[in-house]
Enzyme design. Sequence first.
Site, mmCIF file in Angstrom:
data_model
loop_
_atom_site.group_PDB
_atom_site.id
_atom_site.type_symbol
_atom_site.label_atom_id
_atom_site.label_comp_id
_atom_site.label_asym_id
_atom_site.label_seq_id
_atom_site.Cartn_x
_atom_site.Cartn_y
_atom_site.Cartn_z
ATOM 1 N N GLY A 110 46.894 36.185 54.069
ATOM 2 C CA GLY A 110 45.911 35.171 54.465
ATOM 3 C C GLY A 110 46.522 33.795 54.631
ATOM 4 O O GLY A 110 47.695 33.572 54.358
ATOM 5 N N GLY A 112 47.540 30.894 53.437
ATOM 6 C CA GLY A 112 47.811 30.371 52.103
ATOM 7 C C GLY A 112 48.018 28.877 52.106
ATOM 8 O O GLY A 112 47.946 28.218 51.069
ATOM 9 N N ASP A 145 51.922 26.736 46.515
ATOM 10 C CA ASP A 145 51.203 25.470 46.367
ATOM 11 C C ASP A 145 50.347 25.057 47.569
ATOM 12 O O ASP A 145 49.650 24.042 47.518
ATOM 13 C CB ASP A 145 52.184 24.345 46.025
ATOM 14 C CG ASP A 145 53.294 24.207 47.060
ATOM 15 O OD1 ASP A 145 53.179 24.832 48.144
ATOM 16 O OD2 ASP A 145 54.276 23.499 46.796
ATOM 17 N N ASP A 280 52.142 40.029 59.752
ATOM 18 C CA ASP A 280 51.236 38.877 59.646
ATOM 19 C C ASP A 280 51.731 37.716 60.506
ATOM 20 O O ASP A 280 51.024 36.729 60.665
ATOM 21 C CB ASP A 280 51.097 38.430 58.187
ATOM 22 C CG ASP A 280 52.437 38.148 57.534
ATOM 23 O OD1 ASP A 280 53.318 39.029 57.572
ATOM 24 O OD2 ASP A 280 52.626 37.039 57.011
ATOM 25 N N ASP A 290 54.173 31.152 63.799
ATOM 26 C CA ASP A 290 54.767 30.974 62.471
ATOM 27 C C ASP A 290 56.274 30.750 62.545
ATOM 28 O O ASP A 290 57.078 31.641 62.252
ATOM 29 C CB ASP A 290 54.447 32.167 61.551
ATOM 30 C CG ASP A 290 53.099 31.969 60.878
ATOM 31 O OD1 ASP A 290 52.350 31.067 61.292
ATOM 32 O OD2 ASP A 290 52.794 32.720 59.935
HETATM 33 P P1 AMP Z 1 55.169 33.346 55.943
HETATM 34 O O1 AMP Z 1 56.370 34.071 55.447
HETATM 35 O O2 AMP Z 1 55.383 31.851 56.107
HETATM 36 O O3 AMP Z 1 54.546 33.957 57.129
HETATM 37 O O4 AMP Z 1 54.109 33.394 54.768
HETATM 38 C C1 AMP Z 1 53.606 34.606 54.264
HETATM 39 C C2 AMP Z 1 52.352 34.313 53.488
HETATM 40 O O5 AMP Z 1 52.619 33.393 52.437
HETATM 41 C C3 AMP Z 1 51.239 33.699 54.303
HETATM 42 O O6 AMP Z 1 50.041 34.231 53.826
HETATM 43 C C4 AMP Z 1 51.361 32.239 53.997
HETATM 44 O O7 AMP Z 1 50.159 31.540 54.177
HETATM 45 C C5 AMP Z 1 51.786 32.261 52.547
HETATM 46 N N1 AMP Z 1 52.540 31.071 52.161
HETATM 47 C C6 AMP Z 1 53.776 30.716 52.562
HETATM 48 N N2 AMP Z 1 54.141 29.551 52.002
HETATM 49 C C7 AMP Z 1 53.105 29.154 51.228
HETATM 50 C C8 AMP Z 1 52.852 28.021 50.383
HETATM 51 N N3 AMP Z 1 53.751 27.047 50.207
HETATM 52 N N4 AMP Z 1 51.668 27.972 49.743
HETATM 53 C C9 AMP Z 1 50.759 28.935 49.896
HETATM 54 N N5 AMP Z 1 50.924 30.014 50.658
HETATM 55 C C10 AMP Z 1 52.079 30.127 51.321
HETATM 56 MG MG MG Z 2 53.114 33.645 58.280
#
Ligand code: AMP
Ligand code: MG
Length: 539
Positions: A110, A112, A145, A280, A290
Amino acid sequence: MNSRAPINRLDDLVFDNRFVRELPADPETANYRRQVGGACYSLVSPAPVSRPQRVAYSREVADLLDLSAELCESDEFVQVFAGNRLTAGMAPYAICYGGHQFGYWAGQLGDGRAINLGEVVNRRGERWALQLKGAGPTPYSRNADGLAVLRSSIREFLCSEAMFHLGVPTTRALSVIATGDEVIRDMFYNGNPKAEPGAIVCRVAPSFTRFGNFQIFAARNDLALLKQFTDYTIHTDFPHLGEPSPKVYVEWFTEVCRRTAEMIVHWQRVGFVHGVMNTDNMSILGLTIDYGPYGWLENYDPDWTPNTTDAAERRYRFGHQPHIAFWNLGQLANAVYPLIEEVEPLQQAMNQYAETFERGWQAMMAGKLGLVSYRPDVDEELIDELLALLQAAETDMTLFFRRLARMETTDDFLNALTAQSGAGFFGEAYYVPEQLTPDYRRRLSLWLERYVRRLQQDGVADETRRSRMNAVNPKYVLRNYLAQLAIDKAEQGDFDMVNELLELLRRPYDEQPGRELFAARRPDWARTRAGCSMLSCSS
Ligand code: AMP
Ligand code: MG
């Protein structure tokens, strides 16, 4: 339609928030981390930041939203796109999705740290969803965070716009705003956390729907919601397909396969390595989405990945991207199977991915070489040998193809070139001169001769061929070290280079006299520096 005059107040933006209007919300509105069932999103507001400051904005994206230049320069703009103020019509929310990360099902992920503000309908009637990345925690933040650091925000902002101007399907970025707050990051996950400046990017796309949106409902066996969400996606993102039915679901999946193939062909054309092709991070619209530990090929190396988190497996290396996209489509097929209940048509759509990619890749490579069209009988070998040569001596992919366009097809030119070995012609493209061995030079001369003979068969005038090649082989890409230099300065409070790169990358195929330095190959100091050749997921 209203007047064409641009908007001077953000309260005048017209929002029509279909996502929240038509899809079920999480009834819980308190902002704590949890599993969210039976809903597509949770209502959540951006967290306020202390001293927001504009780093840069994209005037092309501002135009998409009808925003005036004065508005983009105003304090109101900074406050709103830092998440400090909501304007009339915004309805902020975080989306629920799941995904396969590095090949394994990871359950609920989701938004995040992304908070959607709503969907703007511009004066041309186009719908653009706005999303703040790094705007604070959401129910989907898990153990993190909800924030983003300046370095990764600048990378996402610049690369989104660079990709757009290169002609690669992508989500866009309106702005990057430094928050004035610190964010703690352990960049290489090695026990060295440090405070870094925080930032927020405003991303813009028709939708941010990912393969993982469908997967989460299938994984939870919530077939009613899977159907509702798929129907919603077809109505909003694929309206030309008509009313959803099992037949239309197949057509829709086939179109997703085709668009994904086209996107990957573009990545391979410009030398882009996404770095984290988890499901995702795959857009249902076939947009690049992303931007994390992505990178640009400098020396042509199909095994290269910029992502240190993936250094052992290299699952997401350059040469593997076409296969991974196929694998990801397979996961999407599994997720939507309950709506179709037949394997065969899904299989056929996957085959179409493979065919679209194969044909697209061949046409793309022919285009990079300046050939009128791909001729399998001769061009397969020609291209194979070229790719082998590019690896036999470390060769900058971007510089090489740009230089290749200068080739002349007369026998005199060819003879002069091969007499002094073709390597001199590509001089600046080589990283390690010692690799230009007699054997390498011989092979290159043979290849050049074959290439020129092949061009002679096409009979296209050199000038015409050159301008066609220069329209698909960029002169300027967001070289990893350039982004890092701009970040180093921005972390000192100087945003000029971010804006200079933004300007440069608006015309990646043009020569741009005076800016040649930005086309130079990676300097030696950047070969091993963090941020230039290796990046982690920490952002
Ligand atoms: P990503 O690898 O950036 O696609 O992130 C994978 C998941 O981790 C996604 O659901 C992001 O929203 C969540 N996410 C990545 N970094 C953060 C962060 N600093 N705080 C909260 N959620 C995060
Ligand atoms: Mg992502």
